[in-house]
Design an enzyme around this catalytic site. Structure first.
Site, PDB file in Angstrom:
ATOM      1  N   ARG A 178       0.993  -1.209   0.067  1.00 54.49           N
ATOM      2  CA  ARG A 178       0.060  -0.026  -0.065  1.00 54.49           C
ATOM      3  C   ARG A 178       0.721   0.488  -0.233  1.00 54.49           C
ATOM      4  O   ARG A 178       0.575   2.178   0.840  1.00 54.49           O
ATOM      5  CB  ARG A 178      -0.658  -0.250   1.463  1.00 54.49           C
ATOM      6  CG  ARG A 178      -1.566  -1.226   1.640  1.00 54.49           C
ATOM      7  CD  ARG A 178      -2.907  -1.480   0.290  1.00 54.49           C
ATOM      8  NE  ARG A 178      -3.621  -0.491   0.205  1.00 54.49           N
ATOM      9  CZ  ARG A 178      -5.182  -0.938   0.414  1.00 54.49           C
ATOM     10  NH1 ARG A 178      -5.238  -2.598   2.041  1.00 54.49           N
ATOM     11  NH2 ARG A 178      -5.854   0.112   1.473  1.00 54.49           N
ATOM     12  N   GLN A 231       0.198   2.753  -6.157  1.00 54.94           N
ATOM     13  CA  GLN A 231      -1.087   2.974  -5.621  1.00 54.94           C
ATOM     14  C   GLN A 231      -2.576   2.925  -6.620  1.00 54.94           C
ATOM     15  O   GLN A 231      -3.679   2.409  -6.261  1.00 54.94           O
ATOM     16  CB  GLN A 231      -1.176   4.735  -5.643  1.00 54.94           C
ATOM     17  CG  GLN A 231      -2.548   5.329  -3.928  1.00 54.94           C
ATOM     18  CD  GLN A 231      -2.012   6.704  -3.621  1.00 54.94           C
ATOM     19  OE1 GLN A 231      -0.842   7.507  -4.598  1.00 54.94           O
ATOM     20  NE2 GLN A 231      -2.674   6.895  -2.758  1.00 54.94           N
ATOM     21  N   ASP A 272      -3.347  -0.300  -6.562  1.00 58.09           N
ATOM     22  CA  ASP A 272      -4.261  -1.520  -5.415  1.00 58.09           C
ATOM     23  C   ASP A 272      -5.928  -1.645  -5.620  1.00 58.09           C
ATOM     24  O   ASP A 272      -6.735  -0.897  -5.453  1.00 58.09           O
ATOM     25  CB  ASP A 272      -4.027  -0.198  -4.758  1.00 58.09           C
ATOM     26  CG  ASP A 272      -3.908  -0.144  -2.617  1.00 58.09           C
ATOM     27  OD1 ASP A 272      -4.665  -1.477  -2.665  1.00 58.09           O
ATOM     28  OD2 ASP A 272      -4.273   0.304  -1.822  1.00 58.09           O
ATOM     29  N   SER A 288      -7.956  -1.158  -2.261  1.00 57.70           N
ATOM     30  CA  SER A 288      -8.360   0.327  -1.845  1.00 57.70           C
ATOM     31  C   SER A 288      -9.713   0.919  -3.490  1.00 57.70           C
ATOM     32  O   SER A 288     -10.779   0.991  -2.567  1.00 57.70           O
ATOM     33  CB  SER A 288      -7.552   1.458  -2.682  1.00 57.70           C
ATOM     34  OG  SER A 288      -6.423   1.917  -1.295  1.00 57.70           O
ATOM     35  N   TYR A 309      -1.179  -0.056   8.041  1.00 59.86           N
ATOM     36  CA  TYR A 309      -1.520  -0.882   8.655  1.00 59.86           C
ATOM     37  C   TYR A 309      -2.095  -0.509  10.038  1.00 59.86           C
ATOM     38  O   TYR A 309      -1.041   0.080  10.976  1.00 59.86           O
ATOM     39  CB  TYR A 309      -1.376  -2.617   8.553  1.00 59.86           C
ATOM     40  CG  TYR A 309      -2.098  -2.975   6.999  1.00 59.86           C
ATOM     41  CD1 TYR A 309      -3.601  -2.831   6.722  1.00 59.86           C
ATOM     42  CD2 TYR A 309      -0.727  -3.040   5.845  1.00 59.86           C
ATOM     43  CE1 TYR A 309      -3.657  -3.298   4.843  1.00 59.86           C
ATOM     44  CE2 TYR A 309      -1.573  -3.332   4.870  1.00 59.86           C
ATOM     45  CZ  TYR A 309      -2.948  -2.966   4.448  1.00 59.86           C
ATOM     46  OH  TYR A 309      -3.036  -3.440   3.042  1.00 59.86           O
TER      47      TYR A 309
END
Ligand code: NAD
Length: 357
Positions: free
Chosen positions: A118, A123, A126, A129, A224
């Protein structure tokens, strides 16, 4: 020429590759095979895949060098694949601890899209997400449909209605999208998270951040959250309860990667909520944040609706498929060179996502 097989999902409305991405893959020099009608539930008929060969599932399994899906293949199908074939899906090795071993035993190589780091660099790949964002949005709409009250404030000739109060537990990707969606519908929103970075994000969306002192954080956890001790969770439950008593809707998204979801809403809190209020628990598949949540079920308990669903992206299959496919394509560009697979394990993204080292 490398053959890429696009599989139909068995218990899912989505498809991993939408027509525009299938065309782009062809431009990377691969031959594309589509399992017949794989895109229909997401709104993409066979005809839209203009450059793909439409074949049956058996042909895809037997002939593909690279097989692309969303849900993992069943173990019995793994034995039908070409030796050394590469499969890409969401294998969730943090939850299915034996999956890498099973794939290796079947002589298969695998990439797990949910293992892509992440980071800013990754990005655009991902999928977690992309899907969490849809889930957060849909959670609020689901709650609004169940709630016997308005979300926005209403001033009418028949009297005034107060805006709904929405409480969001966990302000990660899903939680932030839930906050934004609830705000757009005119609700008053409060949110909890254990990561201090979430405070600014919550406040920038116009919601109130509720702090519980003493949360543990770990910068080494890849962004996280980490598991909190029992004392912290007890104090957090008390804070949640105070707000739940006045809330119309609670959206729970709190998760700790690879662990059971934190238990934040006990039955004693549900009992104190206003009748007709709604809880949507997006952490249902990892045990739920609410004690009464039943995964994949909608129940009514103590006069409160409790929706247990960690799969809401699946209820918006067209856009979910488009976003998944775009994320996937950005990853495939890293591993396809001149029409052939080229896995460079010096690359941190590829190294992390490859689960059959
Ligand atoms: P997640 O689904 O693992 O968890 C959801 C949220 O629950 C998280 O915000 C977590 O902090 C929170 N949580 C955990 N325990 C809690 C508790 N007891 N009480 C309240 N909240 C609790 O998270 P996610 O949405 O997948 O995001 C994971 C991380 O990755 C986040 O830090 C996010 O900002 C980050 N991220 C980074 C990028 C990037 O830079 N490319 C992209 C997406 C996400």
């Amino acid at each position: 020429m490398m053959k890429i097989g696009i599989l139909a999902e068995q218990n899912d409305q989505r498809i991993a590759v939408v027509p525009s991405v299938a065309n782009k893959l062809q431009e990377l020099g691969a031959k594309i095979m589509l399992e017949s009608d794989a895109g229909v539930k997401a709104g993409f008929s066979n005809e839209k895949y203009t450059d793909a060969q439409i074949v049956d599932r058996k042909t895809i399994l037997n002939d593909s060098d690279l097989l692309i899906g969303i849900q993992p293949l069943e173990d019995e199908e793994l034995n039908k694949l070409k030796a050394n074939a590469l499969v890409i899906a969401e294998y969730k090795p943090f939850f299915d601890k034996e999956v890498s071993g099973r794939l290796k035993q079947a002589g298969i190589r695998a990439i797990s899209m949910d293992m892509i780091p992440r980071t800013t660099l990754a990005q655009s790949m991902d999928v977690l997400s992309s899907m969490a964002s849809i889930a957060g949005y849909k959670a609020v709409l689901t709650a609004a449909l169940k709630l016997p009250r308005y979300f926005p404030m209403m001033i009418t000739a028949a009297g005034s209605i107060k805006p709904a109060k929405v409480l969001v537990l966990g302000a990660g990707v899903a939680g932030l999208q839930a906050i934004a969606t609830a705000k757009r519908l005119g609700a008053q929103v409060e949110a909890f998270d254990t990561r201090s970075a979430a405070k600014q994000e919550v406040e920038s969306l116009g919601a109130r951040f509720v702090e519980v002192a003493g949360a543990k954080e770990d910068t080494g956890a890849g962004g996280y959250a980490v598991e909190q001790d029992e004392d912290f969770i007890r104090r957090q439950r008390e804070e949640v309860q105070k707000r739940a008593m006045n809330a119309d809707v609670i959206i729970t998204t709190a998760q700790v990667r690879g662990r059971k979801a934190p238990f934040l809403v006990p039955t004693s809190t549900v009992e104190k909520m206003k009748p007709g209020s709604v809880i949507v628990d997006l952490a249902a598949s990892t045990g739920g944040n609410c004690e009464l949540t039943k995964d994949k079920e909608v129940i009514q308990s103590h006069g409160i609706w409790i929706v247990g669903d960690s799969d809401l992206a699946n209820t918006m299959p067209e856009d979910a498929s488009t976003l998944y496919a775009n994320n996937l394509f950005n990853f495939l560009k890293l591993i396809i060179k001149d029409g052939e697979l080229d896995l460079d394990f010096e690359n941190e993204i590829i190294k992390s996502a490859y689960i059959t080292h």
